[in-house]
Design a protein around this motif. Structure first.
Motif, short mmCIF file in Angstrom:
data_model
loop_
_atom_site.label_atom_id
_atom_site.label_comp_id
_atom_site.label_asym_id
_atom_site.label_seq_id
_atom_site.Cartn_x
_atom_site.Cartn_y
_atom_site.Cartn_z
N GLU A 199 0.84 -1.20 0.00
CA GLU A 199 0.00 0.00 0.00
C GLU A 199 0.88 1.24 0.00
O GLU A 199 1.99 1.23 0.54
N ARG A 200 0.34 2.34 -0.55
CA ARG A 200 1.16 3.55 -0.63
C ARG A 200 1.43 4.14 0.75
O ARG A 200 2.55 4.51 1.08
N TYR A 201 0.41 4.23 1.60
CA TYR A 201 0.57 4.77 2.95
C TYR A 201 -0.02 3.78 3.95
O TYR A 201 -1.11 3.24 3.74
N LYS A 202 0.72 3.58 5.05
CA LYS A 202 0.22 2.70 6.11
C LYS A 202 0.63 3.25 7.47
O LYS A 202 1.80 3.46 7.75
N THR A 217 4.15 2.83 17.63
CA THR A 217 3.55 3.31 16.40
C THR A 217 4.58 3.28 15.28
O THR A 217 5.78 3.39 15.54
N ASP A 218 4.12 3.10 14.06
CA ASP A 218 5.03 3.18 12.91
C ASP A 218 4.26 3.66 11.68
O ASP A 218 3.03 3.58 11.62
N PHE A 219 5.02 4.18 10.73
CA PHE A 219 4.44 4.72 9.50
C PHE A 219 5.27 4.23 8.32
O PHE A 219 6.50 4.20 8.39
N GLN A 220 4.58 3.84 7.25
CA GLN A 220 5.25 3.36 6.05
C GLN A 220 4.74 4.11 4.83
O GLN A 220 3.55 4.31 4.66
N TRP A 221 5.68 4.53 3.99
CA TRP A 221 5.35 5.21 2.74
C TRP A 221 6.03 4.50 1.58
O TRP A 221 7.24 4.27 1.61
#
Length: 312
Positions: A65-68, A112-116
């Motif tokens: 996915e583009r953003y998660k 927490t984490d963020f993926q791009w």
């Protein structure tokens, strides 16, 4: 003679007219053929362009996915061994915080984490969590730590706090409809604060030793994932590196394995096993320290994904 003259003029006129008509017909045919060729070329160009677009679109696993954005709970077991020398260079004892200081080896935290995904193959990840621990115990042995000697049967208090930041960039060298495998480069940044102290009836002032350090630990790794169905997938990652940066000599070993279930187009849930083990040697003006800390446990997270589109 006059008849022949008139006949000659008539034949000449008819010939000129016929030639002109033939020329016009040839020009019209050529013009029509040229127009057909132009239109045909344009049509072929459009078809080829559309075909190129179709070929550029790629089919990738559903979890790409583009953003998660993820938020979750983590619970794990710790192994904490720390040696703090004195300013004069006298070596301190290696203290096992779980066995010697009475720490509960199990701790829990939220994270927490963020993926791009900048493309179907390139991903950027940022994650954070922290652990705050403290304990109070009557010592069962004597040991040196920092500037002080802590005697047996003395009741001491202590704390160990760590914040973990993780940043990485990964590139999928294999990217297929059901799986991907890639390489990554990144860093674990550890913010450590720790201390030991004692206050008793016969002690007029508090005796304590405190130490703090921010340690950047670069790492390289391999990662991948496989979609067994259109709703269930397994992902894993392994990272390792050892490096010396200024006065910090560090080593990091990290790995995880997780299973993800797709609840809807924008939500999924993931459970997995996570392991982080570090060794940090610090040479400083105030004191030298050696910190060995490992944290291994289970995590459960919920993720919201958005920006879904066809990948090229």
């Amino acid at each position: 003679m006059k008849l022949n003259y008139k006949l000659s003029i008539a034949i000449l006129f008819f010939g000129i007219t016929a030639f002109g008509q033939s020329t016009n017909n040839s020009e019209n045919v050529a013009s029509n053929q040229s127009s057909y060729n132009i239109e045909n070329n344009l049509s072929m160009g459009i078809i080829q362009k559309d075909s190129t677009k179709v070929k550029e679109m790629r089919d990738v696993p559903w979890f790409v996915e583009r953003y998660k954005f993820s938020f979750g709970f983590y619970g794990g077991y710790n192994n904490t061994n720390i040696q703090l020398d004195s300013k004069s260079g006298d070596a301190g004892a290696e203290v096992d915080f779980e066995n010697d200081l009475g720490y509960n080896s199990y701790t829990s935290s939220i994270f927490t984490d963020f993926q791009w995904r900048s493309s179907s193959r390139s991903r950027f990840m940022l994650a954070y969590y922290n652990l705050r621990r403290d304990s109070s115990k009557k010592l069962e042995k004597t040991f040196d730590f920092g500037e002080n000697t802590y005697e047996i049967n003395t009741t001491i208090y202590s704390y160990f706090n760590v914040g973990v930041y993780r940043f990485s960039y990964g590139y999928a060298i294999l990217s297929k409809p059901k799986y991907e495998v890639g390489l990554s480069v990144g860093a674990h940044i550890l913010e450590l604060q720790l201390g030991i102290g004692v206050r008793g009836d016969n002690i007029n002032a508090e005796v304590s030793d405190n130490f703090g350090v921010t340690a950047p630990l670069p790492d390289f790794g391999i990662w991948g994932g496989y979609a067994f169905t259109d709703k269930f997938a397994v992902n894993g990652e392994f990272d390792y590196f050892a490096v010396q940066i200024d006065n910090i000599d560090g080593e990091v070993l990290s790995y995880n394995l997780s299973a993800t279930y797709k609840l809807s187009n924008h939500f999924n849930i993931t459970g997995g096993f996570n392991s982080l083990n570090t060794t940090i040697d610090v040479t400083g003006k105030r004191a030298d320290a050696r910190i060995k800390w490992g944290n291994n446990g289970l995590s459960l997270r919920a993720a919201y994904t958005f920006g879904t589109k066809k990948w090229k």
